[in-house]
Design an enzyme around this catalytic site. Structure first.
Site, PDB file in Angstrom:
ATOM      1  N   LYS A  24       0.701  -1.136  -0.185  1.00  0.00           N
ATOM      2  CA  LYS A  24       0.111  -0.146   0.101  1.00  0.00           C
ATOM      3  C   LYS A  24       0.797   1.188  -0.062  1.00  0.00           C
ATOM      4  CE  LYS A  24      -3.752  -2.214   2.249  1.00  0.00           C
ATOM      5  NZ  LYS A  24      -4.905  -2.465   3.233  1.00  0.00           N
ATOM      6  N   TYR A  64     -12.386  -3.423  -3.524  1.00  0.00           N
ATOM      7  CA  TYR A  64     -12.958  -3.062  -1.890  1.00  0.00           C
ATOM      8  C   TYR A  64     -14.467  -3.320  -2.000  1.00  0.00           C
ATOM      9  CZ  TYR A  64      -8.499  -2.710   0.627  1.00  0.00           C
ATOM     10  OH  TYR A  64      -7.201  -2.810   1.153  1.00  0.00           O
ATOM     11  N   ASN A 127      -1.834  -0.128   7.287  1.00  0.00           N
ATOM     12  CA  ASN A 127      -1.538  -1.246   7.626  1.00  0.00           C
ATOM     13  C   ASN A 127      -0.748  -1.952   6.365  1.00  0.00           C
ATOM     14  OD1 ASN A 127      -3.598  -1.960   5.842  1.00  0.00           O
ATOM     15  ND2 ASN A 127      -4.780  -3.184   7.211  1.00  0.00           N
ATOM     16  N   HIS A 130      -1.826  -5.667   1.328  1.00  0.00           N
ATOM     17  CA  HIS A 130      -3.129  -6.315   1.255  1.00  0.00           C
ATOM     18  C   HIS A 130      -2.928  -7.803   0.693  1.00  0.00           C
ATOM     19  CE1 HIS A 130      -6.842  -7.291  -0.596  1.00  0.00           C
ATOM     20  NE2 HIS A 130      -6.157  -8.046  -1.751  1.00  0.00           N
ATOM     21  N   GLU A 141      -9.342 -10.563  -7.910  1.00  0.00           N
ATOM     22  CA  GLU A 141      -8.720  -9.558  -7.837  1.00  0.00           C
ATOM     23  C   GLU A 141      -7.444  -9.343  -8.811  1.00  0.00           C
ATOM     24  OE1 GLU A 141      -7.313  -9.497  -3.626  1.00  0.00           O
ATOM     25  OE2 GLU A 141      -9.259  -9.186  -2.938  1.00  0.00           O
TER      26      GLU A 141
HETATM   27  N1  LIG Z   1     -12.109   0.672  10.886  1.00  0.00           N
HETATM   28  C1  LIG Z   1     -11.181   1.052  10.028  1.00  0.00           C
HETATM   29  N2  LIG Z   1     -10.805   2.255   9.688  1.00  0.00           N
HETATM   30  C2  LIG Z   1      -9.955   2.566   8.758  1.00  0.00           C
HETATM   31  N3  LIG Z   1      -9.441   1.719   7.872  1.00  0.00           N
HETATM   32  C3  LIG Z   1      -9.939   0.446   7.960  1.00  0.00           C
HETATM   33  C4  LIG Z   1     -10.786  -0.042   9.080  1.00  0.00           C
HETATM   34  N4  LIG Z   1     -11.117  -1.390   8.822  1.00  0.00           N
HETATM   35  C5  LIG Z   1     -10.567  -1.578   7.555  1.00  0.00           C
HETATM   36  N5  LIG Z   1      -9.759  -0.726   7.159  1.00  0.00           N
HETATM   37  C6  LIG Z   1      -9.041  -0.839   6.136  1.00  0.00           C
HETATM   38  O1  LIG Z   1      -9.748  -1.369   4.748  1.00  0.00           O
HETATM   39  C7  LIG Z   1      -8.882  -2.409   4.533  1.00  0.00           C
HETATM   40  C8  LIG Z   1      -9.680  -3.505   4.109  1.00  0.00           C
HETATM   41  O2  LIG Z   1     -10.736  -4.156   5.193  1.00  0.00           O
HETATM   42  P1  LIG Z   1     -10.749  -5.602   5.294  1.00  0.00           P
HETATM   43  O3  LIG Z   1     -12.047  -5.755   6.348  1.00  0.00           O
HETATM   44  O4  LIG Z   1     -11.033  -6.298   4.064  1.00  0.00           O
HETATM   45  O5  LIG Z   1      -9.356  -6.349   6.011  1.00  0.00           O
HETATM   46  P2  LIG Z   1      -8.115  -7.195   5.593  1.00  0.00           P
HETATM   47  O6  LIG Z   1      -8.695  -8.093   4.451  1.00  0.00           O
HETATM   48  O7  LIG Z   1      -7.040  -7.557   6.415  1.00  0.00           O
HETATM   49  O8  LIG Z   1      -7.447  -5.945   4.583  1.00  0.00           O
HETATM   50  P3  LIG Z   1      -6.909  -6.053   2.956  1.00  0.00           P
HETATM   51  O9  LIG Z   1      -8.410  -6.272   2.255  1.00  0.00           O
HETATM   52  O10 LIG Z   1      -6.423  -4.630   2.781  1.00  0.00           O
HETATM   53  O11 LIG Z   1      -6.057  -7.295   3.010  1.00  0.00           O
HETATM   54  C9  LIG Z   1      -8.139  -2.811   5.443  1.00  0.00           C
HETATM   55  O12 LIG Z   1      -6.774  -3.517   5.354  1.00  0.00           O
HETATM   56  C10 LIG Z   1      -7.609  -1.238   6.355  1.00  0.00           C
HETATM   57  O13 LIG Z   1      -6.851  -0.739   5.588  1.00  0.00           O
END
Ligand SMILES: Nc1ncnc2c1ncn2[C@@H]1O[C@H](COP(=O)(O)OP(=O)(O)OP(=O)(O)O)[C@@H](O)[C@H]1O
Length: 170
Positions: A24, A64, A127, A130, A141
């Site tokens: 990211k 997303y 974080n 992805h 994806e």
């Molecule tokens: N409460 C939140 N506040 C801000 N950003 C969030 C929050 N929850 C999730 N995100 C962001 O949205 C992304 C996608 O959320 P998801 O629930 O799909 O988690 P993930 O599968 O672990 O992450 P990714 O899809 O990015 O690998 C997260 O990686 C994070 O960057």
């Protein structure tokens, strides 16, 4: 002698999978790309596609689509479009599940040391990486981010570039 109790040939053979990993914008800006690639190479997975790009809002909302209606999505959009991302396709047995374990839980504050998020992040909104969460999700994806001709078929690469110790003296 069998050190671990069972011969290697009884290990379950899983079909080769692919997954989408993205560094990211914060990971790119913090110059973590090399370390992240290194972890996947070290694990033994094969890199079959890689590019740097600026995500459009449309691509991101498709990527997303499961969280696009969540109240925090505008934060995710701003974060993910703030700079370039490195998107990659990795190949290997069980690569989807293994990658999720290597990446760690969504919130870096809850991620164990040794995972990518546990080592490089302490905030859910920054974080670093992805990783696709299922084989079906990965296929979807990969199709969103890559054209088919951007992915390498390792089986068609029959050249072995490994240099044997005595070869380079010639
Ligand atoms: N409460 C939140 N506040 C801000 N950003 C969030 C929050 N929850 C999730 N995100 C962001 O949205 C992304 C996608 O959320 P998801 O629930 O799909 O988690 P993930 O599968 O672990 O992450 P990714 O899809 O990015 O690998 C997260 O990686 C994070 O960057």
């Amino acid at each position: 002698m069998l050190l671990f109790g069972s011969p290697v040939s009884t290990l379950p053979v899983r079909a080769t999978e692919h997954t989408l990993i993205a560094v990211k914008p914060d990971g790119v800006q913090r110059r973590l790309v090399g370390q992240i690639i290194h972890r996947f190479e070290q694990r033994g997975f094969k890199l079959v596609g890689l590019k740097m790009m600026q995500a459009s809002e449309d691509l991101l909302s498709e990527h997303y689509r499961e969280i696009v209606k969540k109240p925090f999505y505008p934060l995710v959009r701003a974060y993910m479009t703030a700079g370039p991302v490195i998107v990659m396709v990795w190949e290997g047995s069980n690569v989807v599940q293994s990658s999720r374990k290597m990446v760690g839980p969504t919130n870096g504050a809850e991620a164990q040391a040794g995972t990518i998020r546990g080592d490089f992040s302490f905030h859910v909104g920054r974080n670093v990486v992805h990783a696709s969460d299922s084989t079906e999700g990965a296929q979807r994806e990969i199709g969103l981010w890559f054209q088919e001709n951007e992915l390498l078929n390792w089986e068609s690469c029959d050249q072995d570039w490994t240099i044997e110790a005595n070869e380079d003296k010639q």
